[in-house]
Design a protein around this motif. Structure first.
Motif, PDB file in Angstrom:
ATOM      1  N   UNK A 168    -165.427 -94.377 -71.134  1.00  0.00           N
ATOM      2  CA  UNK A 168    -164.930 -95.670 -71.606  1.00  0.00           C
ATOM      3  C   UNK A 168    -163.823 -96.129 -70.663  1.00  0.00           C
ATOM      4  N   UNK A 169    -163.877 -97.409 -70.289  1.00  0.00           N
ATOM      5  CA  UNK A 169    -162.868 -98.011 -69.429  1.00  0.00           C
ATOM      6  C   UNK A 169    -162.069 -99.011 -70.252  1.00  0.00           C
ATOM      7  N   UNK A 170    -160.780 -99.087 -70.005  1.00  0.00           N
ATOM      8  CA  UNK A 170    -159.915-100.020 -70.722  1.00  0.00           C
ATOM      9  C   UNK A 170    -160.586-101.386 -70.839  1.00  0.00           C
ATOM     10  N   UNK A 171    -160.529-101.980 -72.026  1.00  0.00           N
ATOM     11  CA  UNK A 171    -161.312-103.186 -72.311  1.00  0.00           C
ATOM     12  C   UNK A 171    -160.987-104.341 -71.376  1.00  0.00           C
ATOM     13  N   UNK A 172    -159.775-104.383 -70.844  1.00  0.00           N
ATOM     14  CA  UNK A 172    -159.395-105.467 -69.940  1.00  0.00           C
ATOM     15  C   UNK A 172    -159.784-105.192 -68.494  1.00  0.00           C
ATOM     16  N   UNK A 207    -164.282 -92.119 -88.313  1.00  0.00           N
ATOM     17  CA  UNK A 207    -163.124 -91.469 -88.909  1.00  0.00           C
ATOM     18  C   UNK A 207    -161.796 -91.928 -88.362  1.00  0.00           C
ATOM     19  N   UNK A 208    -161.817 -92.729 -87.301  1.00  0.00           N
ATOM     20  CA  UNK A 208    -160.570 -93.241 -86.734  1.00  0.00           C
ATOM     21  C   UNK A 208    -160.217 -94.566 -87.404  1.00  0.00           C
ATOM     22  N   UNK A 248    -157.101 -99.249 -81.735  1.00  0.00           N
ATOM     23  CA  UNK A 248    -156.414-100.305 -80.966  1.00  0.00           C
ATOM     24  C   UNK A 248    -155.440 -99.714 -79.959  1.00  0.00           C
ATOM     25  N   UNK A 249    -154.812 -98.605 -80.320  1.00  0.00           N
ATOM     26  CA  UNK A 249    -153.837 -97.993 -79.417  1.00  0.00           C
ATOM     27  C   UNK A 249    -154.496 -97.552 -78.115  1.00  0.00           C
ATOM     28  N   UNK A 250    -155.709 -96.988 -78.206  1.00  0.00           N
ATOM     29  CA  UNK A 250    -156.303 -96.397 -77.001  1.00  0.00           C
ATOM     30  C   UNK A 250    -157.353 -97.271 -76.336  1.00  0.00           C
ATOM     31  N   UNK A 251    -157.638 -98.462 -76.864  1.00  0.00           N
ATOM     32  CA  UNK A 251    -158.660 -99.281 -76.222  1.00  0.00           C
ATOM     33  C   UNK A 251    -158.193 -99.827 -74.877  1.00  0.00           C
ATOM     34  N   UNK A 252    -156.872 -99.685 -74.592  1.00  0.00           N
ATOM     35  CA  UNK A 252    -156.359-100.078 -73.280  1.00  0.00           C
ATOM     36  C   UNK A 252    -156.016 -98.869 -72.405  1.00  0.00           C
ATOM     37  N   UNK A 253    -156.347 -97.659 -72.873  1.00  0.00           N
ATOM     38  CA  UNK A 253    -156.191 -96.483 -72.017  1.00  0.00           C
ATOM     39  C   UNK A 253    -157.130 -96.636 -70.827  1.00  0.00           C
ATOM     40  N   UNK A 254    -156.673 -96.304 -69.634  1.00  0.00           N
ATOM     41  CA  UNK A 254    -157.417 -96.617 -68.410  1.00  0.00           C
ATOM     42  C   UNK A 254    -158.810 -95.997 -68.385  1.00  0.00           C
ATOM     43  N   UNK A 255    -158.913 -94.700 -68.654  1.00  0.00           N
ATOM     44  CA  UNK A 255    -160.215 -94.029 -68.625  1.00  0.00           C
ATOM     45  C   UNK A 255    -160.242 -92.964 -69.719  1.00  0.00           C
ATOM     46  N   UNK A 256    -161.345 -92.919 -70.469  1.00  0.00           N
ATOM     47  CA  UNK A 256    -161.535 -91.903 -71.502  1.00  0.00           C
ATOM     48  C   UNK A 256    -162.893 -91.239 -71.290  1.00  0.00           C
ATOM     49  N   UNK A 290    -148.642 -90.673 -77.129  1.00  0.00           N
ATOM     50  CA  UNK A 290    -147.965 -90.060 -78.271  1.00  0.00           C
ATOM     51  C   UNK A 290    -148.141 -90.900 -79.535  1.00  0.00           C
ATOM     52  N   UNK A 291    -148.190 -92.205 -79.399  1.00  0.00           N
ATOM     53  CA  UNK A 291    -148.474 -93.049 -80.564  1.00  0.00           C
ATOM     54  C   UNK A 291    -149.839 -92.700 -81.150  1.00  0.00           C
ATOM     55  N   UNK A 292    -150.799 -92.474 -80.266  1.00  0.00           N
ATOM     56  CA  UNK A 292    -152.145 -92.110 -80.717  1.00  0.00           C
ATOM     57  C   UNK A 292    -152.118 -90.771 -81.452  1.00  0.00           C
ATOM     58  N   UNK A 293    -151.356 -89.820 -80.942  1.00  0.00           N
ATOM     59  CA  UNK A 293    -151.267 -88.519 -81.580  1.00  0.00           C
ATOM     60  C   UNK A 293    -150.658 -88.616 -82.973  1.00  0.00           C
ATOM     61  N   UNK A 294    -149.707 -89.515 -83.132  1.00  0.00           N
ATOM     62  CA  UNK A 294    -149.101 -89.717 -84.447  1.00  0.00           C
ATOM     63  C   UNK A 294    -150.136 -90.275 -85.426  1.00  0.00           C
ATOM     64  N   UNK A 295    -150.965 -91.202 -84.952  1.00  0.00           N
ATOM     65  CA  UNK A 295    -151.990 -91.808 -85.805  1.00  0.00           C
ATOM     66  C   UNK A 295    -153.112 -90.822 -86.132  1.00  0.00           C
ATOM     67  N   UNK A 296    -153.412 -89.916 -85.181  1.00  0.00           N
ATOM     68  CA  UNK A 296    -154.499 -88.950 -85.377  1.00  0.00           C
ATOM     69  C   UNK A 296    -153.933 -87.552 -85.107  1.00  0.00           C
ATOM     70  N   UNK A 297    -153.159 -87.005 -86.032  1.00  0.00           N
ATOM     71  CA  UNK A 297    -152.386 -85.785 -85.757  1.00  0.00           C
ATOM     72  C   UNK A 297    -153.198 -84.524 -85.544  1.00  0.00           C
ATOM     73  N   UNK A 298    -154.424 -84.457 -86.006  1.00  0.00           N
ATOM     74  CA  UNK A 298    -155.194 -83.210 -85.917  1.00  0.00           C
ATOM     75  C   UNK A 298    -156.220 -83.202 -84.796  1.00  0.00           C
ATOM     76  N   UNK A 299    -156.173 -84.180 -83.934  1.00  0.00           N
ATOM     77  CA  UNK A 299    -157.168 -84.261 -82.871  1.00  0.00           C
ATOM     78  C   UNK A 299    -156.858 -83.251 -81.761  1.00  0.00           C
ATOM     79  N   UNK A 300    -157.897 -82.763 -81.101  1.00  0.00           N
ATOM     80  CA  UNK A 300    -157.751 -81.889 -79.935  1.00  0.00           C
ATOM     81  C   UNK A 300    -158.227 -82.664 -78.715  1.00  0.00           C
ATOM     82  N   UNK A 301    -157.331 -82.968 -77.800  1.00  0.00           N
ATOM     83  CA  UNK A 301    -157.693 -83.768 -76.636  1.00  0.00           C
ATOM     84  C   UNK A 301    -156.736 -83.455 -75.489  1.00  0.00           C
ATOM     85  N   UNK A 302    -157.258 -83.485 -74.271  1.00  0.00           N
ATOM     86  CA  UNK A 302    -156.439 -83.319 -73.074  1.00  0.00           C
ATOM     87  C   UNK A 302    -156.063 -84.701 -72.554  1.00  0.00           C
TER      88      UNK A 302
END
Length: 309
Positions: free
Chosen positions: A169-173, A196-197, A203-211, A238-250
């Motif tokens: 996934x590439x940032x929507x913009x 589940x999200x 919304x927080x991560x839809x502008x993350x550069x690459x996923x 970190x905002x994303x981690x607060x919203x989804x506290x149990x996720x495992x992601x690098x």
């Protein structure tokens, strides 16, 4: 400093403080403010200063003490204050507003305005840094080739993800941006569909550069920071981690080699460590531009690797 102010502010030898009066819409804008949010200050035809939200609090007693007005109850400190000169008309064009638009009192720009700004810049952070550095604001681009390192590194990360069998996934913009004649969004996911999200987390991560994803699961996230400040990328993670506290992601902050010390210093801020330390299954680390380039070159020559980054 008035006794009614928060304890952390009272301990400061000096603080730059701004405030606004009561009002339903103002309350909404105020409650949406978060530490680190960019601020622009306007007067008589131009934006004359920039800064960031420090501590925000509501207290009529402080308003009374500072401005002799208890209605001035929505108060926030301003950090990283810097004088700038940005003409109103140019910023209006960048935000997709009419040229006659005038920022009236205390306001937050609309999501549509943010999307308009992100058609020219890779991130709000990059735009903000450009304002502070006195950069020229041109009309929004149309996705033509860009020589910026940010786009190059973003493209290499996309190709690495695809080469290793991930959905990317590439940032929507950024989907229609191009690098060396290649559209960034080619062969990538059009939308983030994460069962589940919450919509707030998405919304927080839809502008993350690459996923990189495996089916509906996020495997790795990359924020490319080619400007002099990397605060916003870490804040988004970190905002994303607060919203989804149990996720495992690098998670990775990707920046030039010369910025390694700055990135590590920012990651180690107590504000961020408060979120990162309890997250046993998540990681946030620095990744250099050169490491991305070297890894991409290796994969092009020898094929997929057993472990990437």
């Amino acid at each position: 400093m008035p006794d009614a102010a928060p304890a952390d502010i009272q301990k400061q030898e000096e603080a730059r403080i701004w405030g606004t009066t009561e009002g339903r819409q103002k309350r909404t804008f105020f409650e949406e403010m978060e530490t680190g949010d960019p601020l622009l200050f306007y007067n008589t035809g131009e934006f004359f200063a920039a800064g960031r939200v420090g501590t925000a609090f509501e207290n009529p007693k402080v308003g009374e003490a500072l401005w002799n007005n208890s209605d001035s109850r929505f108060i926030y400190t301003v950090t990283d204050y810097q004088e700038i000169t940005v003409q109103r008309e140019k910023l209006a064009l960048l935000l997709g507003y009419e040229e006659e638009w005038v920022p009236y009192r205390f306001l937050r720009v609309s999501p549509d305005a943010v999307s308009s700004l992100l058609r020219q810049y890779n991130s709000i952070e990059e735009a903000f840094q450009d304002f502070q550095n006195g950069g020229e604001i041109d009309e929004p681009d149309n996705g033509e080739d860009e020589p910026r390192e940010h786009t190059e590194i973003q493209w290499r990360l996309i190709q690495l993800g695809l080469a290793h069998g991930y959905d990317v996934y590439v940032a929507k913009n950024d989907k229609n941006r191009t690098y060396d004649g290649n559209r960034l969004g080619e062969d990538c996911l059009e939308n983030l569909n994460l069962p589940g999200f919450s919509s707030a987390a998405t919304r927080i991560i839809e502008y993350v550069d690459v996923i990189w994803l495996e089916d509906d699961f996020i495997v790795k996230m990359f924020e490319v920071e080619s400007t002099t400040s990397i605060f916003s990328g870490i804040l988004r993670m970190t905002d994303f981690m607060v919203k989804v506290p149990n996720i495992a992601v690098e998670m990775h902050i990707v920046a030039p080699d010369d910025d390694e010390d700055k990135v590590r210093e920012e990651i180690n801020r107590p504000t961020f460590q408060h979120v990162l330390e309890p997250a046993e299954h998540c990681s946030l680390r620095y990744l250099s531009f050169e490491e991305v380039r070297d890894t991409h070159d290796t994969v092009e020559q020898a094929g997929p690797l057993q472990h990437v980054f």
